[in-house]
Write an enzyme that holds these catalytic residues in place. Structure first.
Site, PDB file in Angstrom:
ATOM      1  N   ASP A 131       0.801  -1.135  -0.073  1.00  0.00           N
ATOM      2  CA  ASP A 131      -0.064   0.078   0.083  1.00  0.00           C
ATOM      3  C   ASP A 131       0.979   1.349   0.122  1.00  0.00           C
ATOM      4  O   ASP A 131       2.134   1.244   0.236  1.00  0.00           O
ATOM      5  CB  ASP A 131      -1.008   0.004   1.154  1.00  0.00           C
ATOM      6  N   LYS A 138      -3.274   3.406  -3.291  1.00  0.00           N
ATOM      7  CA  LYS A 138      -4.343   4.324  -3.693  1.00  0.00           C
ATOM      8  C   LYS A 138      -4.223   5.555  -3.533  1.00  0.00           C
ATOM      9  O   LYS A 138      -5.233   6.400  -3.006  1.00  0.00           O
ATOM     10  CB  LYS A 138      -5.687   3.816  -3.102  1.00  0.00           C
ATOM     11  N   MET A 180      -9.206   8.134   9.621  1.00  0.00           N
ATOM     12  CA  MET A 180      -9.209   8.668   7.799  1.00  0.00           C
ATOM     13  C   MET A 180     -10.457   9.822   8.117  1.00  0.00           C
ATOM     14  O   MET A 180     -10.997   9.731   7.193  1.00  0.00           O
ATOM     15  CB  MET A 180      -9.743   7.516   7.219  1.00  0.00           C
TER      16      MET A 180
END
Length: 275
Positions: free
Chosen positions: A55, A77, A194
Site C-alpha cells: 500500500d 491508492k 481517516m
C-alpha cells in the site's frame, strides 16, 4: 516474474512454519509505519516471499531491505496513482495460481479498515489459499505513542472505532451519531480514522447530538513516522486549530476524557523515535 524460487529462499534461520508458502496469498499488516513495529512473523513472511504488493502508507524502509530476488509492486491508492481494488484482487490470484509466494502488505492491520476482508472473500471464492498476519493498527498505535490511553480505570471503560469517511449527511449512513454522542458523553472513548477531510462535519454531528464542546480531542498525524505531530484541542476549537496547524492525512482522532491524560504526562513522555 512467476514461479516459485525454492533455491533462493528461505534463510536457514527462518522457521518453516513462518515462511511464505508458494501458491498462497499472505495478507500482512505492516503496522502504523515504523519498521521496528513490524511483527517478527510479518518480517519472516516478507523475507521469504516471491512478490510483495504494498500500500501507499507502507514505509520504503520496509521493502527496500528485502532480498533482491523479491519483486516489489506499489499498488497504493494515491490520488495521482490509484490502483483499482479489482486490479489488485486479480493480480493476487494470478500470481498465487502461478505458484508464487505472495504477500499483500497493508498499513496497520489488514482487517481494520484495510479491505483485507474484501480480499479474503475474493480469494476464498476462487479457492486461492491465504493466510493472515495481523499488524499493529493505528487505532491503537496513534493514541499510544501520543501518551493517550484508550481505556483508563478512572475515566473510560470502553472504546468505539469509526471511519471518518462516513459523513453525517450521507444517506443511509452506517453510523448512528446519536448513539456515538451518548457514548462519548457518558465517558467512552471515540477513535476516528481517516477523518481529516470530514473533521468539521463529524465534530458538528457529535455536538449537535449533545456532546459538550469542551470535550477534549487529539489529532495524531503520521503516528510513528519521523514527522509525527499531535494537535490537542476541544471539540469546539479543533476545526480551527487543525486548519491553523495544517493537519493532513493520515491522522487519527481520539475524542474523550482520556485525552486529558496526555496533559499530565506530556512533560516526561519520551517521543517515539522511528527507525
Amino acid at each position: 516474474m512467476t514461479g516459485s524460487r525454492e533455491a533462493e529462499r528461505p534463510e536457514p534461520s527462518i522457521p518453516a512454519r513462518a515462511q511464505a508458502e508458494p501458491g498462497t496469498v499472505h495478507l500482512v499488516g505492516a503496522g502504523p509505519g515504523d519498521p521496528d513495529l513490524l511483527t517478527v512473523r510479518a518480517r519472516w513472511v516478507l523475507e521469504t516471499a516471491d512478490v510483495v504488493f504494498h500500500d501507499a502508507l507502507v514505509r520504503e524502509a520496509m521493502v527496500s531491505s528485502l532480498p533482491k530476488s523479491t519483486e516489489v509492486v506499489d499498488v497504493g491508492k494515491r490520488v495521482e496513482h490509484k490502483t483499482p481494488q479489482s486490479a489488485i484482487n486479480e493480480r493476487l490470484v494470478e500470481r498465487a495460481r502461478a505458484g508464487d509466494a505472495v504477500v499483500r502488505l497493508k498499513g496497520g492491520d489488514p482487517f481494520v479498515y484495510g479491505r483485507g476482508g474484501e480480499e479474503a472473500s475474493y480469494l476464498a471464492e476462487r479457492d486461492v489459499p491465504f493466510a493472515v498476519v495481523p499488524g499493529v493498527s493505528s487505532v491503537i498505535a496513534a493514541p499510544g505513542v501520543a501518551g493517550i490511553p484508550l481505556t483508563h480505570r478512572d475515566v473510560a471503560s470502553r472504546v468505539t472505532v469509526i471511519t471518518g469517511h462516513e459523513t453525517p449527511e450521507k444517506e443511509e449512513s452506517a453510523l448512528d451519531w446519536a448513539a456515538l454522542a451518548d457514548d462519548v458523553a457518558s465517558g467512552a472513548t471515540l477513535v476516528m480514522v481517516m477523518g481529516v477531510r470530514t473533521l468539521d462535519r463529524n465534530v458538528a454531528a457529535l455536538c449537535e447530538h449533545g456532546v459538550d464542546g469542551e470535550t477534549p480531542i487529539a489529532l495524531v498525524e503520521r503516528a510513528t513516522w519521523a514527522d509525527q505531530r499531535v494537535t490537542r484541542a476541544t471539540l469546539s476549537t479543533v476545526v480551527d486549530r487543525a486548519a491553523a496547524a495544517d493537519v493532513s492525512p493520515p491522522a487519527t482522532a481520539i475524542v474523550g476524557d482520556v485525552v486529558a491524560h496526555r496533559d499530565a504526562i506530556e512533560d516526561v513522555l519520551r517521543p517515539f523515535e522511528p527507525a
